[in-house]
Design a protein around this motif. Structure first.
Motif, PDB file in Angstrom:
ATOM      1  N   HIS A  46       0.825  -1.220   0.000  1.00 34.86           N
ATOM      2  CA  HIS A  46       0.000   0.000   0.000  1.00 34.86           C
ATOM      3  C   HIS A  46       0.856   1.266   0.000  1.00 34.86           C
ATOM      4  N   ARG A  69      -3.852   0.213   8.810  1.00 32.81           N
ATOM      5  CA  ARG A  69      -2.860  -0.161   7.794  1.00 32.81           C
ATOM      6  C   ARG A  69      -2.080   1.055   7.296  1.00 32.81           C
ATOM      7  N   SER A 119     -12.329  -0.831  15.978  1.00 31.42           N
ATOM      8  CA  SER A 119     -13.575  -1.164  15.281  1.00 31.42           C
ATOM      9  C   SER A 119     -13.505  -0.634  13.860  1.00 31.42           C
ATOM     10  N   VAL A 120     -13.583  -1.529  12.908  1.00 34.55           N
ATOM     11  CA  VAL A 120     -13.439  -1.152  11.506  1.00 34.55           C
ATOM     12  C   VAL A 120     -14.472  -0.087  11.142  1.00 34.55           C
ATOM     13  N   GLU A 149     -11.581  -1.287   1.687  1.00 35.21           N
ATOM     14  CA  GLU A 149     -12.873  -1.445   1.001  1.00 35.21           C
ATOM     15  C   GLU A 149     -13.861  -2.202   1.882  1.00 35.21           C
ATOM     16  N   GLY A 150     -13.341  -3.075   2.748  1.00 39.22           N
ATOM     17  CA  GLY A 150     -14.231  -3.822   3.645  1.00 39.22           C
ATOM     18  C   GLY A 150     -14.981  -2.879   4.580  1.00 39.22           C
ATOM     19  N   ALA A 151     -14.316  -1.792   4.962  1.00 42.44           N
ATOM     20  CA  ALA A 151     -14.937  -0.829   5.880  1.00 42.44           C
ATOM     21  C   ALA A 151     -16.141  -0.143   5.256  1.00 42.44           C
ATOM     22  N   GLU A 154     -19.612  -1.158   6.342  1.00 41.97           N
ATOM     23  CA  GLU A 154     -20.070  -0.774   7.693  1.00 41.97           C
ATOM     24  C   GLU A 154     -21.053   0.394   7.574  1.00 41.97           C
ATOM     25  N   ASN A 178      -7.740  -3.262  -1.396  1.00 41.81           N
ATOM     26  CA  ASN A 178      -6.754  -4.340  -1.626  1.00 41.81           C
ATOM     27  C   ASN A 178      -7.437  -5.667  -1.939  1.00 41.81           C
ATOM     28  N   HIS A 247      -2.711 -10.504   6.461  1.00 39.73           N
ATOM     29  CA  HIS A 247      -3.413  -9.376   7.098  1.00 39.73           C
ATOM     30  C   HIS A 247      -2.649  -8.885   8.336  1.00 39.73           C
TER      31      HIS A 247
HETATM   32  C1  TPP Z   1     -16.545  -3.666  13.419  1.00 41.41           C
HETATM   33  C2  TPP Z   1     -15.461  -4.670  13.172  1.00 41.41           C
HETATM   34  N1  TPP Z   1     -15.756  -5.797  12.504  1.00 41.41           N
HETATM   35  C3  TPP Z   1     -14.775  -6.711  12.250  1.00 41.41           C
HETATM   36  C4  TPP Z   1     -13.500  -6.493  12.711  1.00 41.41           C
HETATM   37  C5  TPP Z   1     -12.390  -7.499  12.405  1.00 41.41           C
HETATM   38  N2  TPP Z   1     -11.573  -6.979  11.305  1.00 41.41           N
HETATM   39  C6  TPP Z   1     -10.421  -6.329  11.550  1.00 41.41           C
HETATM   40  S1  TPP Z   1      -9.676  -5.814  10.155  1.00 41.41           S
HETATM   41  C7  TPP Z   1     -10.912  -6.448   9.182  1.00 41.41           C
HETATM   42  C8  TPP Z   1     -10.843  -6.349   7.681  1.00 41.41           C
HETATM   43  C9  TPP Z   1     -11.195  -5.029   7.136  1.00 41.41           C
HETATM   44  O1  TPP Z   1     -10.920  -5.023   5.758  1.00 41.41           O
HETATM   45  P1  TPP Z   1     -10.701  -3.724   4.934  1.00 41.41           P
HETATM   46  O2  TPP Z   1     -11.586  -2.662   5.441  1.00 41.41           O
HETATM   47  O3  TPP Z   1     -10.796  -4.068   3.506  1.00 41.41           O
HETATM   48  O4  TPP Z   1      -9.203  -3.271   5.287  1.00 41.41           O
HETATM   49  P2  TPP Z   1      -7.841  -4.075   5.024  1.00 41.41           P
HETATM   50  O5  TPP Z   1      -7.559  -4.807   6.317  1.00 41.41           O
HETATM   51  O6  TPP Z   1      -8.038  -4.981   3.882  1.00 41.41           O
HETATM   52  O7  TPP Z   1      -6.805  -3.052   4.755  1.00 41.41           O
HETATM   53  C10 TPP Z   1     -11.870  -7.073   9.953  1.00 41.41           C
HETATM   54  C11 TPP Z   1     -13.064  -7.758   9.427  1.00 41.41           C
HETATM   55  C12 TPP Z   1     -13.253  -5.302  13.435  1.00 41.41           C
HETATM   56  N3  TPP Z   1     -12.010  -4.991  13.882  1.00 41.41           N
HETATM   57  N4  TPP Z   1     -14.237  -4.402  13.631  1.00 41.41           N
END
Ligand code: TPP
Ligand code: MG
Length: 329
Positions: A46, A69, A119-120, A149-151, A154, A178, A247
């Motif tokens: 990144h 990250r 908390s993401v 992108e996972g965030a 939310e 990613n 990760h």
């Molecule tokens: C609310 C919440 N749900 C789940 C988690 C567990 N968790 C930590 S990092 C992560 C992945 C998030 O992915 P992304 O937003 O794409 O970021 P990346 O890690 O790929 O950079 C998860 C599910 C958390 N910390 N908080």
């Protein structure tokens, strides 16, 4: 060919921050394997996205609200190897949290880098709140918040986007896509529409950029910065990138990613890509690169030595940074 190439000093700084970050990250994984760092989370892959974004802001004036990250972003915003090593060590001198938070909660008040929670997604709401405060005070500070992108799946992300758009706040939403949220691939977490495309639903611009190309990111974020600062409202940028390592040190990525996929991404390592380009363009010599690399090795060694020679937190510090002064229980 590029139309606009930043000055030489900026280009060399870009290389320096990227390579510094990689060297610190490599050291963190080593410490993790030695049992000296309990948690390691990597920005490897990144770096171009994060340096390109950070360097487009005004250091010490604009605000950074990073996610776990974003170590490289924080280095380019002024944090040092020593800060990172003190943080992973959990030393009382750790500027991020006084040794209170696990690695990845980067912060330095004097650099306007705001600590997040584990908390993401929660940090994006903090970014929007800050931007509202700056607006109310009549300040033209820009707030950039980083997230994966996972965030974006939310509720916090949608609330932050919605609120920023309604109030036309000076926020840059910087998504580092990613392709995975730990083991969950993007098509299962963000649906069929790309992150940048979702900006339209909030009436804000959404721009997708090659996150492996530092100059493209720098140009994109610089333009977004100028636009939002001038009162053009919030902007979403989606930098397409790849995480080159697991990760965290608690993850085994071979369970969900084919090694061919990872190898192919490593062949496009953004740092090698940039240094090769700099040399091809005769903008950096081998000797200049070696000098920077040697300085980085020395900085990371000195930071490690310093952080690991500091005392452990004592019992008297148990409540420090936990309760407001005067309230110890
Ligand atoms: C609310 C919440 N749900 C789940 C988690 C567990 N968790 C930590 S990092 C992560 C992945 C998030 O992915 P992304 O937003 O794409 O970021 P990346 O890690 O790929 O950079 C998860 C599910 C958390 N910390 N908080
Ligand atoms: Mg992700």
């Amino acid at each position: 060919m590029r139309e606009k190439i930043p000055p030489l000093e900026t280009l060399h700084q870009m290389y320096y921050y990227m390579a510094l970050s990689r060297a610190i990250d490599t050291r963190l994984w080593q410490l993790g394997r030695q049992g000296k760092a309990h948690f390691v989370i990597t920005p490897a892959g990144h770096e171009a996205a994060q340096v390109g974004a950070a360097m487009a802001l005004r250091q010490g004036y604009d605000y950074f609200v990073p996610y776990y990250r974003d170590m490289t972003m924080c280095l380019a915003a002024g944090m040092t190897a020593r800060d990172m090593l003190l943080h992973v060590r959990g030393a009382p001198e750790d500027p991020s949290s006084g040794g209170r938070q696990m690695f990845g909660h980067f912060s330095r008040r004097d650099l306007n880098i705001v600590s997040g929670s584990s908390s993401v997604g929660s940090q994006m709401l903090h970014a929007v709140g800050l931007a509202l405060a700056f607006r109310n005070r009549g300040e033209d500070r820009v707030t950039l918040t980083g997230f994966g992108e996972g965030a974006t799946s939310e509720g916090d992300w949608h609330e932050a986007m919605n609120f920023a758009a309604i109030h036309q706040l000076r926020v840059i939403f910087f998504c580092e896509n990613n392709g995975y949220a730990i083991s969950v691939p993007a098509h299962l977490e963000i649906g069929r529409v790309g992150v940048a495309d979702k900006a339209a639903a909030y009436g804000m611009p959404g721009i997708r950029v090659d996150g492996n190309d530092i100059l493209a990111v720098y140009e994109t974020v610089s333009a977004a910065h100028a636009q939002t600062r001038a009162g053009g409202g919030p902007i979403l940028i989606e930098a397409m990138t790849y995480r080159l390592l697991p990760h965290s040190n608690a993850d085994d990525d071979s369970k969900y990613r084919a090694s061919e996929e990872v190898q192919a991404a490593r062949a496009r390592d953004p740092i090698t890509q940039f240094s090769t380009w700099l040399k091809d363009q005769q903008l950096m010599s081998d000797a200049e690169q070696q000098t920077m690399d040697a300085r980085i090795t020395q900085e990371v060694d000195a930071a490690t030595e310093y952080a690991y020679s500091r005392p452990e937190p004592t019992e008297e510090l148990l409540y420090q940074h936990v309760y407001a002064p005067g309230r110890t229980a």
